[in-house]
Design an enzyme around this catalytic site. Sequence first.
Site, PDB file in Angstrom:
ATOM      1  N   SER A  75       5.584 -12.338   4.896  1.00 20.13           N
ATOM      2  CA  SER A  75       5.385 -11.620   3.638  1.00 20.13           C
ATOM      3  C   SER A  75       4.430 -10.467   3.901  1.00 20.13           C
ATOM      4  O   SER A  75       3.414 -10.655   4.585  1.00 20.13           O
ATOM      5  CB  SER A  75       4.768 -12.533   2.565  1.00 20.13           C
ATOM      6  OG  SER A  75       5.735 -13.371   1.998  1.00 20.13           O
ATOM      7  N   SER A  83       2.146   3.507  -5.630  1.00 15.10           N
ATOM      8  CA  SER A  83       2.500   2.162  -6.114  1.00 15.10           C
ATOM      9  C   SER A  83       2.536   1.157  -4.952  1.00 15.10           C
ATOM     10  O   SER A  83       1.486   0.856  -4.428  1.00 15.10           O
ATOM     11  CB  SER A  83       3.762   2.118  -6.975  1.00 15.10           C
ATOM     12  OG  SER A  83       3.506   2.775  -8.219  1.00 15.10           O
ATOM     13  N   HIS A  88       9.633  -9.677   2.064  1.00 17.94           N
ATOM     14  CA  HIS A  88       9.592 -11.116   2.304  1.00 17.94           C
ATOM     15  C   HIS A  88      10.831 -11.453   3.120  1.00 17.94           C
ATOM     16  O   HIS A  88      11.946 -11.095   2.714  1.00 17.94           O
ATOM     17  CB  HIS A  88       9.591 -11.907   0.995  1.00 17.94           C
ATOM     18  CG  HIS A  88       8.487 -11.483   0.065  1.00 17.94           C
ATOM     19  ND1 HIS A  88       7.169 -11.811   0.276  1.00 17.94           N
ATOM     20  CD2 HIS A  88       8.501 -10.707  -1.037  1.00 17.94           C
ATOM     21  CE1 HIS A  88       6.419 -11.280  -0.668  1.00 17.94           C
ATOM     22  NE2 HIS A  88       7.195 -10.600  -1.486  1.00 17.94           N
ATOM     23  N   CYS A 103       5.785   6.343  -7.585  1.00 19.05           N
ATOM     24  CA  CYS A 103       5.715   7.346  -8.628  1.00 19.05           C
ATOM     25  C   CYS A 103       5.369   8.691  -7.974  1.00 19.05           C
ATOM     26  O   CYS A 103       5.257   8.795  -6.756  1.00 19.05           O
ATOM     27  CB  CYS A 103       4.695   6.947  -9.692  1.00 19.05           C
ATOM     28  SG  CYS A 103       3.055   6.648  -9.049  1.00 19.05           S
TER      29      CYS A 103
END
Lengths: 135, 135
Positions: A75, A83, A88, A103
């Site tokens: 992970s 952002s 995973h 963004c």
Amino acid sequence: MLPATAPEAGEPKDHFIQRDGIAFAGSHLIIDLYDAERLDDLDHIEQTMVRCVEEAGATLLHIHLHPFEPNGGISGVAVLAESHISIHSWPERGYAALDVFMCGDAEPQRCVEVLRKAFSPARIAVQELLRGKGA
Amino acid sequence: MLPATAPEAGEPKDHFIQRDGIAFAGSHLIIDLYDAERLDDLDHIEQTMVRCVEEAGATLLHIHLHPFEPNGGISGVAVLAESHISIHSWPERGYAALDVFMCGDAEPQRCVEVLRKAFSPARIAVQELLRGKGA
């Protein structure tokens, strides 16, 4: 002296994205890799996440990866000025679930080719969510 | 001595979830909060993320939050044994984009009520993606 609310150069969170008349907070790509390789290789995954950030023109603030036993799954999350990216992996299935949320002026779609080269999946599925429409 | 491939107790990545005859890697909730409060309160956001982890019955491995200027927005990610939670907030719009991705026996839906209490949004939108179907 600038007013306290003046946007700073490069500040990514001050404005929503405008595209085709729609305002939204950011583009969120949901990416699935099937029959992929090297999904248990922590260094390779970290380098690939960094490469994604660079290719997208984003800014890395923090990265953290965690290996799991016994299947070798990884992970990882990267916090960006724009952002985040997460991965995973389930190496025993050849499957990895990623999301790339950006963004501002970053170009998250450019990550898809980076992932294709890095993990050689037989198939990639990409879904784009425009987060924050109507906010 | 157990064979090398034996699953360990509590190991979350060894098996896909089975629900209604469908096998998938994990439940990924895409959550949007509109007209919400306290989206610039870093301590409150961190405490709420931890509360989400607890309520869902998940295990926190790592948490990182980052405040942005000048709008007071926060980005946060929590890495879990069961995948991750992320939040990105735009306080000036009253908007926050979250995702809650959990595999294994955790109950990500329980996070929705935690978020409702914590941020008092006028509206919450929740979309569930079943990641890794067909992997």
